[in-house]
Scaffold this motif. Structure first.
Motif, PDB file in Angstrom:
ATOM      1  N   LEU A   6     -12.332  -1.136  19.217  1.00 25.44           N
ATOM      2  CA  LEU A   6     -13.112  -0.067  18.596  1.00 25.44           C
ATOM      3  C   LEU A   6     -12.426   0.532  17.360  1.00 25.44           C
ATOM      4  O   LEU A   6     -12.538   1.725  17.089  1.00 25.44           O
ATOM      5  CB  LEU A   6     -13.420   1.046  19.615  1.00 25.44           C
ATOM      6  N   SER A   7     -11.741  -0.322  16.626  1.00 28.55           N
ATOM      7  CA  SER A   7     -11.157   0.144  15.372  1.00 28.55           C
ATOM      8  C   SER A   7     -12.031  -0.224  14.176  1.00 28.55           C
ATOM      9  O   SER A   7     -11.744   0.173  13.052  1.00 28.55           O
ATOM     10  CB  SER A   7      -9.759  -0.445  15.172  1.00 28.55           C
ATOM     11  N   SER A   8     -13.091  -0.999  14.411  1.00 28.56           N
ATOM     12  CA  SER A   8     -14.003  -1.367  13.327  1.00 28.56           C
ATOM     13  C   SER A   8     -15.437  -1.205  13.795  1.00 28.56           C
ATOM     14  O   SER A   8     -15.730  -1.273  14.996  1.00 28.56           O
ATOM     15  CB  SER A   8     -13.750  -2.807  12.870  1.00 28.56           C
ATOM     16  N   TRP A   9     -16.310  -0.996  12.838  1.00 23.55           N
ATOM     17  CA  TRP A   9     -17.714  -0.767  13.159  1.00 23.55           C
ATOM     18  C   TRP A   9     -18.427  -2.099  13.349  1.00 23.55           C
ATOM     19  O   TRP A   9     -18.258  -3.018  12.549  1.00 23.55           O
ATOM     20  CB  TRP A   9     -18.378   0.039  12.044  1.00 23.55           C
ATOM     21  N   ALA A  97      -8.507  -1.250   4.255  1.00 24.18           N
ATOM     22  CA  ALA A  97      -7.365  -1.751   5.018  1.00 24.18           C
ATOM     23  C   ALA A  97      -6.999  -0.759   6.104  1.00 24.18           C
ATOM     24  O   ALA A  97      -6.608   0.354   5.848  1.00 24.18           O
ATOM     25  CB  ALA A  97      -6.177  -1.951   4.084  1.00 24.18           C
ATOM     26  N   CYS A  98      -7.170  -1.176   7.337  1.00 24.39           N
ATOM     27  CA  CYS A  98      -6.855  -0.305   8.477  1.00 24.39           C
ATOM     28  C   CYS A  98      -5.824  -1.010   9.365  1.00 24.39           C
ATOM     29  O   CYS A  98      -5.672  -2.224   9.301  1.00 24.39           O
ATOM     30  CB  CYS A  98      -8.126   0.009   9.268  1.00 24.39           C
ATOM     31  N   THR A 118      -9.866  -5.507   8.149  1.00 20.43           N
ATOM     32  CA  THR A 118     -10.986  -4.887   7.460  1.00 20.43           C
ATOM     33  C   THR A 118     -11.842  -4.082   8.404  1.00 20.43           C
ATOM     34  O   THR A 118     -12.083  -4.474   9.534  1.00 20.43           O
ATOM     35  CB  THR A 118     -11.859  -5.958   6.785  1.00 20.43           C
ATOM     36  N   VAL A 119     -12.308  -2.955   7.892  1.00 22.38           N
ATOM     37  CA  VAL A 119     -13.234  -2.126   8.653  1.00 22.38           C
ATOM     38  C   VAL A 119     -14.133  -1.422   7.648  1.00 22.38           C
ATOM     39  O   VAL A 119     -13.665  -0.821   6.702  1.00 22.38           O
ATOM     40  CB  VAL A 119     -12.492  -1.098   9.535  1.00 22.38           C
ATOM     41  N   THR A 205     -12.387   5.937  12.874  1.00 23.84           N
ATOM     42  CA  THR A 205     -12.766   4.715  13.576  1.00 23.84           C
ATOM     43  C   THR A 205     -13.768   5.018  14.695  1.00 23.84           C
ATOM     44  O   THR A 205     -13.910   6.164  15.133  1.00 23.84           O
ATOM     45  CB  THR A 205     -11.522   4.058  14.180  1.00 23.84           C
ATOM     46  N   PRO A 206     -14.486   4.002  15.185  1.00 25.32           N
ATOM     47  CA  PRO A 206     -15.467   4.220  16.249  1.00 25.32           C
ATOM     48  C   PRO A 206     -14.887   4.870  17.498  1.00 25.32           C
ATOM     49  O   PRO A 206     -15.527   5.743  18.094  1.00 25.32           O
ATOM     50  CB  PRO A 206     -15.979   2.808  16.546  1.00 25.32           C
TER      51      PRO A 206
END
Length: 650
Positions: A6-9, A97-98, A118-119, A205-206
């Motif tokens: 859950l660090s990206s959508w 950049a995450c 990428t996010v 983040t999500p």
């Protein structure tokens, strides 16, 4: 290893099409006529309205924080918001950049450049996520779809649960996200932008938004479980939370300095923008949601919070070193400013469909500023450690062509110059119509009237001429010019005839032509030729346009002609077999910081040549005014100075 959970959508590659996520709800609302009071699907209409109001809340806070004419003295972080941050917090397609799961565990909280993965992040991703969570809850618990309009008892229950559950649990979760592992994988994104803005509140983040959404739902769930829930409570609680979150990130101090001295207990019940900005800049204190009480209990309260809050509220007006005195082109263009919509202002201007409903409001604003306003600040940036501001004269393009408006416009410009002089501004550069020859002689009116001005007034046209001249291809032997006897036309013509290039000067005034011709050296005068008809240029493929050309007039240009322009507004490109240059412009140096607005229809980081000319005047420390006629001998000098300082042609 892949990105952390859950660090990206999940819709990060959909771009604008992510809004299909609203499709099922909107479709069912339309099918069930949810806007009717008796519709069983009325809850859908209310849910969609709530989330539309949530988005509007953040937009209104963004507009307010960008009203520099109201807020600049009380800004907390003084740096501007640049294009990169605007894109990260809003743009539909941007990737950022995450931190990813493979980052070393020893990463610290001081991380500001997370490891690559990428996010897609934009300011409303969390709204899509949370409306999905809300719709799921309403389907899981059908009784929630039939809540009454209001129940006062529910307000008390929600308030108690917010203080007893949401606030302490958020505090604990927030501190956990500042641990090395979670910060690197999740929370570093939220802290990656150094200047807080209302949209920074949603820049996360999500996982963080899932946690926040669940915590914010606790008071509402408790009120509903007690039989005291209501639609009014839901709207009030959710919108109040969004209001406070946007306020905390707005980067403008709002609370009166004496409030917390008079009522000391309030400092533990409500945070301030300064309070939360301290958390963003230091990351080691002030973790609370809205109530500093929990930082006090947890030992993480920054003791200087209220001293800094008082100082920020008192305000400080920074003195710019350079001012570009701009003007509005038309009603549509008046909406191309950060306090209307900062993302739109950060892109080259074009008429968009969403502007049309706003046009009546913008028209009303035009009449208001015409009647009451003085010159005001609309944006700023820093260059070489110096503050550069853009001020706007509250007049629109058509005003400059009204005979009765001339004195009023000159009064506005004069007051702005005198204000800049009192403040200690070094250079004021006049935009296109503000230096019109017929209006004030290219600025000579003000310099002659106030001979002791310390601020240097410049028109920047020397660099404008240099830009146009450097666009003309080598080997050119002949050019055709309209607006040939204007200030710019004169300088360009005299420069070209020195280079032995034949200049056909389109003018009906033999007197004005001969006056310019006599300025040229005797051996160069033959290269200046007066013409009175467009037919004279039907074999010339290089046209320099300083006066509007109709489609009929453009027809005389041969196929393959290139139109170089210094006419405002630029001519329209009617000929598909010809090419059209843009208005003279230059790209600011790469070390310009906080530049987040586009000048009219120009590219990002690009400004009008007269703006750049003023910057060169300032950077070079020239001690003279640059008004009236252009010194042809200085065209190459100013061009080389611009290149030396990293100001480049587009």
């Amino acid at each position: 290893m892949g990105a952390a959970f859950l660090s990206s959508w999940p819709w990060d590659n959909l771009g604008f099409f992510k809004y299909v996520m609203y499709g099922p709800l909107v479709g069912k609302a339309l099918a069930g006529r949810a806007w009717e009071a008796a519709s069983p699907d009325r809850w859908l209409c209310l849910l969609l309205a709530l989330f539309a109001l949530r988005a509007l809340t953040y937009q209104l806070w963004s507009s307010y924080s960008n009203m520099l004419f109201l807020t600049r003295r009380r800004r907390i972080v003084r740096d501007g918001v640049d294009f990169e941050q605007i894109d990260k917090e809003w743009d539909w397609y941007v990737t950022y950049a995450c931190a990813c799961a493979c980052m070393p565990i020893h990463a610290t909280e001081e991380l500001t450049n997370p490891a690559p993965a990428t996010v897609c992040v934009s300011r409303d991703n969390f709204l899509i996520l949370q409306i999905t969570m809300a719709a799921t809850a309403l389907y899981a618990f059908p009784s929630l779809r039939h809540l009454p309009g209001w129940n006062t008892g529910g307000l008390a229950v929600a308030a108690v649960l917010h203080v007893a559950a949401t606030e302490p649990l958020f505090y604990a979760a927030h501190r956990a996200f500042h641990g090395a592992r979670l910060f690197a994988r999740y929370h570093a994104l939220h802290h990656s932008n150094m200047v807080p803005t209302p949209f920074t509140a949603g820049f996360a983040t999500p996982l963080e938004h899932v946690v926040l959404g669940l915590l914010m739902a606790l008071p509402l769930a408790g009120a509903c479980a007690a039989g005291l829930g209501s639609v009014g409570l839901t709207f009030a609680y959710v919108l109040s939370s969004d209001f406070l979150r946007a306020m905390g990130h707005c980067n403008v101090e709002l609370f009166p300095g004496g409030l917390f001295r008079s009522l000391p207990f309030l400092r533990y019940l409500i945070y301030t923008p300064t309070y939360h900005t301290i958390h963003h800049t230091g990351k080691k204190a002030n973790f609370c949601l809205f109530m500093p009480l929990f930082d006090r209990l947890g030992g993480t309260l920054d003791a200087s919070s209220w001293e800094l809050q008082t100082k920020n509220r008192a305000g400080m007006d920074e003195v710019p070193d350079f001012v570009f005195l701009a003007h509005v082109v038309d009603v549509m263009q008046s909406m191309h400013v950060p306090f209307v919509m900062r993302t739109f202002a950060s892109t080259p201007f074009a008429v968009r469909a969403f502007l049309l409903p706003l046009w009546p409001i913008a028209l009303l604003f035009m009449f208001m500023v015409w009647a009451w306003s003085k010159t005001f600040v609309i944006s700023y940036y820093h260059l070489r450690g110096k503050l550069h501001q853009i001020w706007a004269v509250p007049r629109y393009g058509f005003h400059y062509f009204l005979p009765f408006a001339k004195d009023g416009i000159n009064d506005q410009i004069e007051l702005a110059i005198l204000r800049a002089d009192r403040m200690g501004v070094k250079v004021v550069s006049l935009a296109a119509l503000n230096k019109n020859e017929a209006l004030n002689g290219g600025g000579t009116l003000f310099v002659n009237k106030h001979p002791n001005l310390r601020v240097r007034v410049v028109h920047g046209n020397t660099l404008t001429a240099a830009v146009i001249l450097n666009e003309i291809p080598k080997g050119t032997t002949e050019v055709f010019m309209t607006g040939a006897t204007s200030k710019l036309g004169r300088a360009i013509a005299l420069y070209l005839c020195r280079k032995k290039i034949r200049v056909m000067m389109m003018t009906l005034s033999t007197e004005r032509f001969q006056k310019i011709q006599k300025e040229a050296a005797a051996e160069d005068q033959q290269y200046l030729v007066q013409v009175t008809k467009f037919q004279s240029a039907e074999q010339c493929k290089t046209w320099i346009v300083g006066k509007w050309l109709s489609p009929r007039e453009q027809r005389w240009a041969p196929p393959g002609t290139h139109f170089h322009q210094f006419v405002v507004p630029p001519i329209l490109g009617f000929r598909r077999d010809c090419t059209y240059g843009k208005l003279a412009a230059m790209r600011l140096p790469k070390d310009a910081r906080g530049l987040g607005s586009c000048e009219f229809s120009l590219e990002r980081g690009v400004v009008h040549a007269c703006h750049a000319g003023g910057v060169v005047h300032f950077l070079e420390g020239y001690a003279h005014h640059e008004v009236g006629a252009i010194d042809v001998d200085r065209i190459d000098v100013v061009w080389e100075a611009a290149l030396k300082h990293g100001i480049r042609p587009v």
